[in-house]
Design a protein around this motif. Structure first.
Motif, PDB file in Angstrom:
ATOM      1  N   LEU A   1       0.803  -1.225   0.000  1.00 32.26           N
ATOM      2  CA  LEU A   1       0.000   0.000   0.000  1.00 32.26           C
ATOM      3  C   LEU A   1       0.838   1.279   0.000  1.00 32.26           C
ATOM      4  N   PRO A   2       1.803   1.441   0.902  1.00 32.09           N
ATOM      5  CA  PRO A   2       2.541   2.715   0.938  1.00 32.09           C
ATOM      6  C   PRO A   2       3.323   3.030  -0.330  1.00 32.09           C
ATOM      7  N   ARG A   3       3.542   2.035  -1.181  1.00 30.87           N
ATOM      8  CA  ARG A   3       4.301   2.276  -2.416  1.00 30.87           C
ATOM      9  C   ARG A   3       3.418   2.754  -3.563  1.00 30.87           C
ATOM     10  N   GLN A   4       2.098   2.765  -3.364  1.00 34.54           N
ATOM     11  CA  GLN A   4       1.198   3.136  -4.449  1.00 34.54           C
ATOM     12  C   GLN A   4       1.082   4.649  -4.573  1.00 34.54           C
ATOM     13  N   ARG A   5       1.008   5.113  -5.822  1.00 33.28           N
ATOM     14  CA  ARG A   5       0.917   6.552  -6.100  1.00 33.28           C
ATOM     15  C   ARG A   5      -0.265   7.180  -5.362  1.00 33.28           C
ATOM     16  N   TRP A   6      -1.369   6.462  -5.242  1.00 34.13           N
ATOM     17  CA  TRP A   6      -2.590   7.031  -4.677  1.00 34.13           C
ATOM     18  C   TRP A   6      -2.673   6.900  -3.159  1.00 34.13           C
ATOM     19  N   PHE A   7      -1.667   6.302  -2.533  1.00 41.21           N
ATOM     20  CA  PHE A   7      -1.682   6.164  -1.070  1.00 41.21           C
ATOM     21  C   PHE A   7      -1.329   7.512  -0.449  1.00 41.21           C
ATOM     22  N   ALA A   8      -2.209   8.023   0.415  1.00 41.93           N
ATOM     23  CA  ALA A   8      -2.074   9.399   0.903  1.00 41.93           C
ATOM     24  C   ALA A   8      -1.157   9.534   2.107  1.00 41.93           C
ATOM     25  N   GLY A   9      -0.815   8.440   2.783  1.00 40.87           N
ATOM     26  CA  GLY A   9      -0.071   8.541   4.030  1.00 40.87           C
ATOM     27  C   GLY A   9       1.396   8.197   3.919  1.00 40.87           C
ATOM     28  N   LYS A  10       2.038   8.583   2.813  1.00 40.79           N
ATOM     29  CA  LYS A  10       3.439   8.197   2.597  1.00 40.79           C
ATOM     30  C   LYS A  10       4.384   8.769   3.656  1.00 40.79           C
ATOM     31  N   ASP A  11       4.012   9.903   4.236  1.00 40.61           N
ATOM     32  CA  ASP A  11       4.893  10.529   5.222  1.00 40.61           C
ATOM     33  C   ASP A  11       4.601  10.062   6.643  1.00 40.61           C
ATOM     34  N   ARG A  12       3.686   9.089   6.810  1.00 42.76           N
ATOM     35  CA  ARG A  12       3.318   8.596   8.136  1.00 42.76           C
ATOM     36  C   ARG A  12       3.333   7.073   8.132  1.00 42.76           C
TER      37      ARG A  12
END
Length: 451
Positions: free
Chosen positions: A30-41
């Motif tokens: 999930l965190p590697r997907q372009r549309w995942f909004a929580g990359k910084d958390r």
């Protein structure tokens, strides 16, 4: 031979069983997907909210990714929509789509992959949309008199998007929303209302699907595809590369934007006097949050806050109404010498209730003005005069159709352009750090504004 899948059911026990099989895979993927909004958390917890067998060997899931630090903190995070294929053998053509192989639970031993990247699964999804019906909590619906042909070849758009889009035979485009919030998505509501109003600037929805669990929400929308269209960003870049003028196109785009605003005011009659003070307070709060997240913004906060203070005391401007909410050159298409407006979802990071609320149409104008600046800065040397001429032409075209000139609403335009630039700073810092100088240049200009 395909192994028979015993899908987890949408019961508490079934959701827990799904997480046993998929939790580890999703936590990595999930965190590697372009549309995942929580990359910084960091993701502190995953939970499966809904799981449905959409068709054999394809599961539809709603998954909540929690980012709260624990220790009694209130849950924070987002709900995401996933369509996952499961098969016994990993197909070489789906290697990029593969999440991995489940090692335990009901899917143990099976390869799991993003089904939207599988042409066969994409074909079956269109079949679901062609004929109204249900699958567990999922509801598939079509517009009155809509006739969608079968057998259309699908292709997944490889674009920098916050959702996933499938094109079927150059006839239709299906937007599958990734980040799900309860309620009717504006990308279904607004084009549907404009179609009923007879507005030709927006492709009308022909089919859509939604869920009733755990809360009613829109999941995807099918609309006509414009195969010969080019988006405004591409056209602007071509003009810059050829050192061509773009003011005629910008003027026509301003007129098209005004036409959409006028149709929206008629289709969704909710025009009210904008509460400038409340809007200014919300903008100021976003500025504080942005400065906390991006230290480079902090020296400019006093000057930027001046824009919001001026808005709070402003008593002029157009009525608030339903608008696009995230208008820029990538959200407009030009085909057969006409402009079309698409993607009415608004900024996905903002609450759905806010995106469905009334706002000043100046916000859309400001978004497009910022987009001209972005386009001009993609080439060296930077051509500020190109952007200035486009901005002027766009506003003139808008004024010619709307009957009022955005340039005359100084406090409104500065505040909304500043709010947009602050949003851009946070976005670029999180997703595209190399682009951060683009909005930061606008921040410096807007902080010094004395007009």
């Amino acid at each position: 031979m395909t192994k028979t899948v015993d899908p987890p059911r949408s019961t508490t026990a079934g959701l827990d069983r799904a997480l046993v099989s998929l939790g580890g895979l999703l936590h990595d993927w999930l965190p590697r997907q372009r549309w995942f909004a929580g990359k910084d958390r960091p993701v502190t917890e995953l939970s499966v909210l809904s799981v449905t067998e959409l068709f054999p060997s394809c599961l539809h899931l709603l998954v909540h990714a929690d980012h709260s630090p624990g220790g009694g903190a209130a849950p924070s995070g987002d709900c995401y929509q996933l369509l996952l294929g499961v098969r016994e053998h990993r197909a070489p053509t789906l290697e990029r789509a593969c999440l991995g192989r489940a090692v335990k639970g009901p899917l143990a031993g099976l390869a799991v992959y993003d089904a939207l990247q599988d042409p066969h699964a994409a074909e079956l999804l269109l079949e679901r949309l062609r004929i109204p019906g249900t699958a567990g909590p999922l509801r598939f619906e079509t517009a009155p008199r809509a006739r969608i042909p079968g057998g259309l070849t699908p292709r997944l758009l490889d674009a920098d998007q916050s959702n996933s889009s499938l094109v079927y035979g150059d006839s239709y485009i299906l937007k599958v929303f990734r980040r799900i919030q309860p309620g009717v998505n504006p990308d279904l509501e607004v084009p549907g209302a404009l179609a009923a109003q007879g507005c030709p600037r927006v492709p009308a929805p022909v089919a859509w699907f939604r869920t009733t669990e755990p809360s009613p929400a829109t999941l995807g929308v099918l609309q006509p595809f414009l195969p010969n269209a080019a988006d405004g960003w591409t056209l602007a870049q071509r003009a810059l590369a050829a050192e061509d003028d773009f003011t005629t196109e910008a003027h026509e785009l301003g007129r098209a934007t005004a036409e959409v605003h006028l149709a929206l005011a008629a289709a969704l009659p909710s025009a009210v006097h904008d509460e400038h003070r409340r809007t200014a307070e919300a903008m100021s709060a976003r500025l504080d949050a942005a400065a906390h997240a991006v230290p480079a913004l902090r020296p400019f906060v006093p000057g930027l806050r001046g824009a919001f203070d001026a808005l709070a005391t402003c008593d002029t401007g157009p009525l608030a109404q339903r608008i696009h909410g995230d208008l820029h050159l990538g959200q407009v298409l030009r085909a057969d010498h006409e402009w079309f407006v698409i993607d009415f979802e608004g900024e996905p990071s903002r609450p759905l209730a806010e995106r469905r609320g009334t706002q000043s149409p100046v916000r859309d104008v400001a978004g497009m003005l910022r987009s001209f600046d972005y386009a001009a800065r993609q080439r060296r040397p930077w051509r500020p005069e190109w952007a200035r001429r486009c901005r002027e032409a766009y506003c003139a075209g808008y004024a010619a159709r709307a009957g009022w000139d955005p340039r005359e609403t100084h406090a409104l335009l500065r505040a909304h352009e500043t709010d947009r630039a602050v949003y851009e700073v946070v976005y670029e810092a999180r997703h595209r750090p190399a682009w951060l100088p683009v909005p930061m240049a606008a921040i410096e200009r807007l902080a010094r504004w004395r007009g």
